[in-house]
Design an enzyme around this catalytic site. Structure first.
Site, PDB file in Angstrom:
ATOM      1  N   PHE A   1      40.913  40.221  33.118  1.00 28.82           N
ATOM      2  CA  PHE A   1      41.451  40.499  34.450  1.00 28.82           C
ATOM      3  C   PHE A   1      41.120  39.315  35.361  1.00 28.82           C
ATOM      4  O   PHE A   1      39.991  38.823  35.375  1.00 28.82           O
ATOM      5  CB  PHE A   1      40.860  41.794  35.020  1.00 28.82           C
ATOM      6  CG  PHE A   1      41.558  42.221  36.275  1.00 28.82           C
ATOM      7  CD1 PHE A   1      42.845  42.735  36.222  1.00 28.82           C
ATOM      8  CD2 PHE A   1      40.959  42.077  37.509  1.00 28.82           C
ATOM      9  CE1 PHE A   1      43.520  43.105  37.381  1.00 28.82           C
ATOM     10  CE2 PHE A   1      41.622  42.445  38.676  1.00 28.82           C
ATOM     11  CZ  PHE A   1      42.902  42.958  38.615  1.00 28.82           C
TER      12      PHE A   1
ATOM     13  N   TYR B   1      36.501  53.499  39.879  1.00 25.48           N
ATOM     14  CA  TYR B   1      37.697  54.179  40.412  1.00 25.48           C
ATOM     15  C   TYR B   1      38.809  54.378  39.399  1.00 25.48           C
ATOM     16  O   TYR B   1      39.871  54.850  39.776  1.00 25.48           O
ATOM     17  CB  TYR B   1      38.235  53.451  41.642  1.00 25.48           C
ATOM     18  CG  TYR B   1      38.510  51.973  41.504  1.00 25.48           C
ATOM     19  CD1 TYR B   1      39.637  51.525  40.833  1.00 25.48           C
ATOM     20  CD2 TYR B   1      37.662  51.034  42.075  1.00 25.48           C
ATOM     21  CE1 TYR B   1      39.904  50.169  40.723  1.00 25.48           C
ATOM     22  CE2 TYR B   1      37.921  49.672  41.970  1.00 25.48           C
ATOM     23  CZ  TYR B   1      39.041  49.251  41.292  1.00 25.48           C
ATOM     24  OH  TYR B   1      39.304  47.910  41.182  1.00 25.48           O
ATOM     25  N   LYS B   2      38.578  53.993  38.147  1.00 27.81           N
ATOM     26  CA  LYS B   2      39.621  54.184  37.129  1.00 27.81           C
ATOM     27  C   LYS B   2      39.318  55.474  36.363  1.00 27.81           C
ATOM     28  O   LYS B   2      39.486  56.572  36.910  1.00 27.81           O
ATOM     29  CB  LYS B   2      39.695  52.958  36.226  1.00 27.81           C
ATOM     30  CG  LYS B   2      40.149  51.688  36.972  1.00 27.81           C
ATOM     31  CD  LYS B   2      40.144  50.483  36.050  1.00 27.81           C
ATOM     32  CE  LYS B   2      40.486  49.196  36.789  1.00 27.81           C
ATOM     33  NZ  LYS B   2      41.918  49.104  37.162  1.00 27.81           N
TER      34      LYS B   2
ATOM     35  N   ASP C   1      33.229  43.325  30.416  1.00 22.55           N
ATOM     36  CA  ASP C   1      33.829  44.067  31.527  1.00 22.55           C
ATOM     37  C   ASP C   1      34.431  45.354  30.955  1.00 22.55           C
ATOM     38  O   ASP C   1      35.311  45.306  30.086  1.00 22.55           O
ATOM     39  CB  ASP C   1      34.905  43.202  32.202  1.00 22.55           C
ATOM     40  CG  ASP C   1      35.530  43.890  33.412  1.00 22.55           C
ATOM     41  OD1 ASP C   1      35.512  45.137  33.485  1.00 22.55           O
ATOM     42  OD2 ASP C   1      36.060  43.175  34.286  1.00 22.55           O
TER      43      ASP C   1
ATOM     44  N   ARG D   1      53.357  50.014  32.157  1.00 23.25           N
ATOM     45  CA  ARG D   1      52.072  50.399  31.606  1.00 23.25           C
ATOM     46  C   ARG D   1      51.793  51.864  31.916  1.00 23.25           C
ATOM     47  O   ARG D   1      52.031  52.322  33.038  1.00 23.25           O
ATOM     48  CB  ARG D   1      51.038  49.499  32.288  1.00 23.25           C
ATOM     49  CG  ARG D   1      49.621  49.721  31.920  1.00 23.25           C
ATOM     50  CD  ARG D   1      48.730  48.767  32.716  1.00 23.25           C
ATOM     51  NE  ARG D   1      48.225  49.396  33.929  1.00 23.25           N
ATOM     52  CZ  ARG D   1      47.203  48.949  34.654  1.00 23.25           C
ATOM     53  NH1 ARG D   1      46.581  47.830  34.317  1.00 23.25           N
ATOM     54  NH2 ARG D   1      46.807  49.582  35.734  1.00 23.25           N
TER      55      ARG D   1
END
Lengths: 401, 401
Positions: free
Chosen positions: A117, A213-214, A188, A360
């Site tokens: 990312f 938050y995912k 990560d 996605r």
């Protein structure tokens, strides 16, 4: 669907999900667990409003980075005392990267891959520029990371699951390869934590960071987490030496002395309202088996691939076909991908678009069912067949808000 | 009391304050404004719960660091586009210190004073250790800062109001002195923002940082703020180069390019629940005149000094007697200061203790009245006269929780 001990019909009822929406973007922002609003309200009114400054002691606010960190640790295979819930992912990248470079002072190269990312890469570039001491960020294709490990590499920093394709690195294997080359391994876990069992200690990972938050459902911009393997606790030095990470913050010394253990990775005052939401969201996991999460995740993803490939031959699978090297998402390449996703969202299927051509879909077993998967594939087929993404009413914004 | 245009009787009704408490610790954690709980609830349920990922656009979450930053900017004399609400104060110190050192590459000394809040010093020490390039943190007594400015100083970094004594630096004068010596000036406004009018642009300050949770009442661990003078926007480079500070975050480039202006000082995803609380708390200031805040603050502090000195001759004023060089707090030196403060808290007067012997009282005109000041002095007298701090019932915890 393979049987599971965890009752996923029950877990779905623990979320507040809007009607007429199939939410396949929990890998970008997790849905709202039912207990969160009440918990935050209680902290605002009954703790802040009533205890005021005394809340730091009376309600254990001061300990929340550790107590919540240890709860996250249970989901990522990290021993108590090795994880903190704190700051955001980018800032945690800086901490562990800065600490790791100091542990390999004779080497100058940070190795990462083009599937990482971008913020991880940016933080490395910012650190290198700050240091101005010849450090380099070396980027290779994800499948070339192992071959690129040599005696110039100080740190290998990779994201386990590719945010676009869902391609998953082998943590145990790559960590060992990094160590064999004399490098440290930073992982990560943005798309890993809460998506499947992670085993940081067992893989001998050096450092890790990830999002709240995912798949952990802590809310928009929830506090992130940082992990440091116990073997580094004595020797690591965070570059962000804040008073919350001081050995005795309330002595108000003029000189910094790092706290022992992972507490050194604290920086400033913890955001208590956001921590309350994160803590409440973690209650969901108390009776969830992580192996079940993986079983159901694979079943949902496989079903979605089969349904979409049968219905939408014009789409090309961008995710690995082999579930063993895939996270909890499925991506396809699509012409006009952005418009297609906008039309899908307008029709109630919320996924995500990632440039240039990726649509996605994230699968979170806690609130996505078999029926959701089939229905999402039907709507995708319908959207493509009738070129709904060409119609002006879909081009503006989602109708389901 | 001098007359004011602002109705401070009305502003007090806009806070939820516990009964039987006189809260003189708003310089540590501000009290709870009435609109906050409702606003946070709305963001949790009606935004996160309903809009899910779409909230970033539909509810302007993505802009909150700037929109809230500009609101704070109005309280600190900073033009729109020069302030962000983001991260915590310590992290913001690191950003501006890192950026400032790069703007003075030929100098190696960071000048600060022994009255600065320790985390600012720790962050500087951590940065120096990370850089490993001969940088030094030079500490002098607060009154010696100006004399210590010479051509070795890259950056003068001071907190305007001393957290222990309330002693206030002259921002305009010291900034000019720093510039005359070729140094940059960083101001920590932790005890300034919301306490009195600050004039960053007019004083030509280079950078500033400060807290959201003290006089701005944003809640425990509220997001902090960072200011950069417009003249540095083109040349500054933050050391924390996160994707939110990228020129085009959603292009997902592999290479960092800083956003223009203050946006570069963003790092990672903004904590939306905490931002909502901060934003709601700032509504309080819409009809408050900052000059009135200062007028009332001085009157409250002067009254408290007079009352306490008349009643408690054993206490020694630790704050400057001259209001012109004092912030919005009054501190006294007291034997057994810690125990005295515990007894005071138990009796309903909440102040703070700072080692070794400081008892500290903050005066926030928005919710502290003339009557509160006199009553607090009476209770302090009573506590000392009857040595209430010697009695076991006061030594455990506050009875008023």
């Amino acid at each position: 669907m393979r049987p599971t001990k965890t009752d996923f019909t029950a877990t779905k009822t623990r979320f507040n999900l809007p009607e007429n929406v199939i939410y396949l973007d929990g890998n970008s922002l997790g849905a709202l667990p039912k207990g969160v609003a009440e918990r935050v309200q209680r902290v605002v009114n009954d703790q802040w409003g009533t205890s005021l400054i005394r809340g730091w002691n009376d309600h254990g606010w001061i300990h929340t980075p550790s107590t919540i960190g240890d709860r996250i640790g249970q989901l990522i295979g990290a021993a108590p005392g090795t994880v903190l819930c704190t700051d955001n992912t980018s800032i945690n990248v800086f901490k562990v990267l800065g600490a790791a470079l100091k542990l390999r002072p004779d080497r100058k190269v940070i190795l990462s891959d083009t599937g990482n990312f971008p913020t991880d890469l940016y933080m490395a570039q910012g650190l290198n520029q700050l240091l101005d001491a010849g450090h380099e960020l070396k980027l290779v294709a994800p499948e070339e990371v192992e071959a690129a490990l040599d005696d110039t590499i100080a740190v290998m920093m990779v994201t386990e699951v590719d945010y676009r394709t869902g391609r998953r690195h082998d943590m145990k294997h790559l960590t060992k390869a990094a160590h064999d080359a004399g490098a440290l391994a930073i992982w990560d876990l943005a798309h890993s934590a809460g998506a499947f069992p992670v085993k940081l200690d067992a893989c001998d990972a050096d450092f890790a960071i990830g999002c709240g938050y995912k798949y952990l459902n802590g809310g928009p911009g929830a506090p992130a987490f940082v992990y440091a393997n116990k073997k580094h606790h004595e020797t690591m030095r965070t570059p962000l030496a804040g008073w919350w990470g001081h050995a005795a913050p309330f002595d108000f010394d003029l000189n910094y002395r790092p706290a022992s253990g992972i507490d050194q990775m604290r920086v400033g005052t913890a955001p208590i309202l956001a921590m309350a939401a994160m803590d409440a969201a973690l209650d969901l996991w108390d009776d969830v088996d992580l192996e079940d999460i993986r079983t159901r995740s694979v079943d949902l993803c496989e079903l979605f691939i089969a349904e979409v490939e049968a219905r939408c031959p014009e789409l090309e699978l961008a995710s690995p076909r082999d579930a063993n090297v895939r996270g909890s998402q499925v991506s396809f390449r699509s012409q006009n991908g952005y418009a297609v996703m906008q039309a899908l969202i307008a029709a109630g299927v919320i996924g995500d678009f990632r440039a240039p051509d990726i649509i996605r879909f994230g699968f979170t077993p806690l609130y996505i069912s078999l029926e959701d998967v089939v229905r999402a594939a039907e709507i995708l087929e319908d959207t493509l067949k009738f070129r709904k993404w060409d119609k002006p009413e879909y081009s503006v914004r989602a109708a389901v808000t």
